[in-house]
Design a protein around this motif. Sequence first.
Motif, short mmCIF file in Angstrom:
data_model
loop_
_atom_site.label_atom_id
_atom_site.label_comp_id
_atom_site.label_asym_id
_atom_site.label_seq_id
_atom_site.Cartn_x
_atom_site.Cartn_y
_atom_site.Cartn_z
N LEU A 93 106.83 53.66 14.74
CA LEU A 93 107.08 54.32 16.02
C LEU A 93 108.54 54.76 16.09
CD1 LEU A 93 105.22 51.91 18.48
CD2 LEU A 93 104.34 53.97 17.36
N VAL A 94 108.80 55.81 16.86
CA VAL A 94 110.17 56.27 17.08
C VAL A 94 110.75 55.45 18.22
CG1 VAL A 94 111.64 58.23 17.65
CG2 VAL A 94 109.56 58.58 16.30
N SER A 95 111.79 54.68 17.93
CA SER A 95 112.29 53.68 18.89
C SER A 95 112.83 54.29 20.17
CB SER A 95 113.36 52.81 18.23
OG SER A 95 114.47 53.61 17.82
N ALA A 96 113.33 55.53 20.09
CA ALA A 96 113.93 56.17 21.27
C ALA A 96 112.90 56.84 22.17
CB ALA A 96 114.97 57.19 20.84
N LEU A 97 111.64 56.88 21.74
CA LEU A 97 110.59 57.54 22.51
C LEU A 97 109.71 56.50 23.19
CD1 LEU A 97 109.40 60.35 20.05
CD2 LEU A 97 111.18 60.46 21.82
N THR A 98 109.18 56.85 24.35
CA THR A 98 108.24 55.99 25.04
C THR A 98 106.91 55.96 24.29
OG1 THR A 98 107.32 57.75 26.41
CG2 THR A 98 109.28 56.59 27.26
N ALA A 99 106.03 55.06 24.72
CA ALA A 99 104.69 55.00 24.11
C ALA A 99 103.99 56.34 24.21
CB ALA A 99 103.87 53.90 24.78
N ALA A 100 104.04 56.95 25.40
CA ALA A 100 103.37 58.24 25.59
C ALA A 100 103.99 59.32 24.72
CB ALA A 100 103.44 58.64 27.06
N GLN A 101 105.30 59.31 24.59
CA GLN A 101 105.97 60.32 23.76
C GLN A 101 105.64 60.12 22.28
OE1 GLN A 101 109.94 59.50 25.17
NE2 GLN A 101 109.94 61.25 26.59
N ASN A 102 105.53 58.87 21.85
CA ASN A 102 105.12 58.60 20.47
C ASN A 102 103.71 59.11 20.21
OD1 ASN A 102 106.85 56.91 18.44
ND2 ASN A 102 107.36 56.05 20.46
N VAL A 103 102.82 58.89 21.15
CA VAL A 103 101.44 59.34 20.99
C VAL A 103 101.37 60.86 20.95
CG1 VAL A 103 99.15 59.40 22.09
CG2 VAL A 103 100.45 57.26 22.00
N ALA A 104 102.20 61.51 21.75
CA ALA A 104 102.19 62.97 21.82
C ALA A 104 102.83 63.64 20.60
CB ALA A 104 102.93 63.43 23.08
N LEU A 105 103.55 62.87 19.79
CA LEU A 105 104.33 63.45 18.70
C LEU A 105 103.50 64.28 17.72
CD1 LEU A 105 107.27 63.58 17.85
CD2 LEU A 105 106.92 61.51 16.48
N PRO A 106 102.33 63.82 17.26
CA PRO A 106 101.55 64.66 16.33
C PRO A 106 101.17 66.02 16.91
CG PRO A 106 100.70 62.43 16.34
CD PRO A 106 101.67 62.53 17.49
N ARG A 131 101.03 51.49 30.08
CA ARG A 131 102.26 51.21 29.33
C ARG A 131 102.90 52.47 28.75
NH1 ARG A 131 104.61 46.36 29.37
NH2 ARG A 131 104.65 45.96 27.13
N GLY A 132 102.49 53.62 29.22
CA GLY A 132 102.97 54.86 28.64
C GLY A 132 104.46 55.08 28.74
N THR A 133 105.11 54.53 29.76
CA THR A 133 106.54 54.77 29.95
C THR A 133 107.41 53.73 29.26
OG1 THR A 133 106.54 53.51 32.03
CG2 THR A 133 106.14 55.89 32.17
N HIS A 134 106.81 52.77 28.57
CA HIS A 134 107.58 51.71 27.92
C HIS A 134 108.03 52.13 26.52
CE1 HIS A 134 105.67 49.48 31.16
NE2 HIS A 134 106.49 48.48 30.92
N LEU A 135 109.22 51.66 26.14
CA LEU A 135 109.74 51.88 24.81
C LEU A 135 109.14 50.85 23.85
CD1 LEU A 135 113.51 52.41 25.69
CD2 LEU A 135 111.93 54.18 24.91
N PRO A 136 109.12 51.13 22.55
CA PRO A 136 108.61 50.14 21.60
C PRO A 136 109.29 48.78 21.71
CG PRO A 136 108.80 52.26 20.53
CD PRO A 136 109.40 52.41 21.90
N SER A 137 110.59 48.77 21.98
CA SER A 137 111.32 47.50 22.09
C SER A 137 110.86 46.66 23.28
CB SER A 137 112.82 47.78 22.22
OG SER A 137 113.10 48.56 23.38
N GLU A 138 110.15 47.29 24.21
CA GLU A 138 109.65 46.57 25.38
C GLU A 138 108.20 46.12 25.21
OE1 GLU A 138 112.18 48.86 28.85
OE2 GLU A 138 110.43 49.90 27.98
N MET A 139 107.69 46.24 23.98
CA MET A 139 106.30 45.94 23.71
C MET A 139 106.18 44.92 22.58
SD MET A 139 104.87 49.87 23.87
CE MET A 139 103.28 49.55 24.59
N SER A 140 105.09 44.16 22.60
CA SER A 140 104.83 43.20 21.52
C SER A 140 104.40 43.95 20.26
CB SER A 140 103.73 42.24 21.94
OG SER A 140 102.49 42.93 22.06
N GLY A 141 104.35 43.21 19.15
CA GLY A 141 103.91 43.83 17.90
C GLY A 141 102.50 44.39 18.00
N GLY A 142 101.62 43.63 18.65
CA GLY A 142 100.25 44.11 18.81
C GLY A 142 100.17 45.36 19.66
N GLU A 143 100.99 45.41 20.71
CA GLU A 143 101.00 46.61 21.56
C GLU A 143 101.55 47.81 20.79
OE1 GLU A 143 101.52 44.73 26.03
OE2 GLU A 143 103.28 44.94 24.74
N GLN A 144 102.58 47.58 19.99
CA GLN A 144 103.12 48.68 19.19
C GLN A 144 102.09 49.21 18.20
OE1 GLN A 144 107.28 48.33 17.71
NE2 GLN A 144 107.31 46.36 18.75
#
Length: 239
Positions: A93-106, A131-144
């Motif tokens: 995952l891109v650490s500077a992007l939120t969950a939603a932004q990471n999903v949208a990347l492709p 959890r779309g607005t959360h950064l990877p650092s704010e999520m567990s490994g399973g959530e990431q």
Amino acid sequence: MRLRSVSKVYGSAPRSVTALDSVTTEFPVGSFTAVMGPSGSGKSTLLHCAAGLDRPTSGEVLLGGTDLGGLDETKLTELRRERIGFVFQSYNLVSALTAAQNVALPLRLAGRRPRPSEVDGALAEVGLGARGTHLPSEMSGGEQQRVALARALVTRPAAVFADEPTGALDSKTSRDVLTLLRGVVDRHRQTVVMVTHDPVAASYADRVLLMVDGRITEELTGSLTAEAIATANRRGTSC
């Protein structure tokens, strides 16, 4: 997806290494295949060649009738973006992007403007709709890893390739991720190919391919248990 007499050789004689040795197999639409074998058996090379991440030395890799070997790098990149999803052990995952932004990347890399419904739907499917607005650092490994799975699914690819997707997760979180992969197959008829060393993870699949020295030595199908898979894997590696 089909592989016909696929070989992959690294280096040149006399120090060449054959990672795949004339492998022929098929990954039917709507199937879940696990690939197992000892370190150096060729299982990750098989996945990389099937997914178009690496080009075989010889043989054919066909996705829906398209020979990946006949595509230039630009066309191959487009095919991967549109028709293939990837999930790796390290999440990527891109650490500077939120969950939603990471999903949208492709979608953005493919030149598309993502619809919020596409991204929200992919996150909801993996249980992270809130959890779309959360950064990877704010999520567990399973959530990431679930975000990584949502990113792989957002383009509705023909095939999803997973390389040790539960290798960094605890047993409960691993079951959650494997259940999601199983659901991708059962609900959407997508094809999943997973490399794993874990017989429990492999038991979620429809079939298991056992590899040794660059070759598929055994194929297990039917009602698969972790114990039966582990026994077959030990038998294969001891031959």
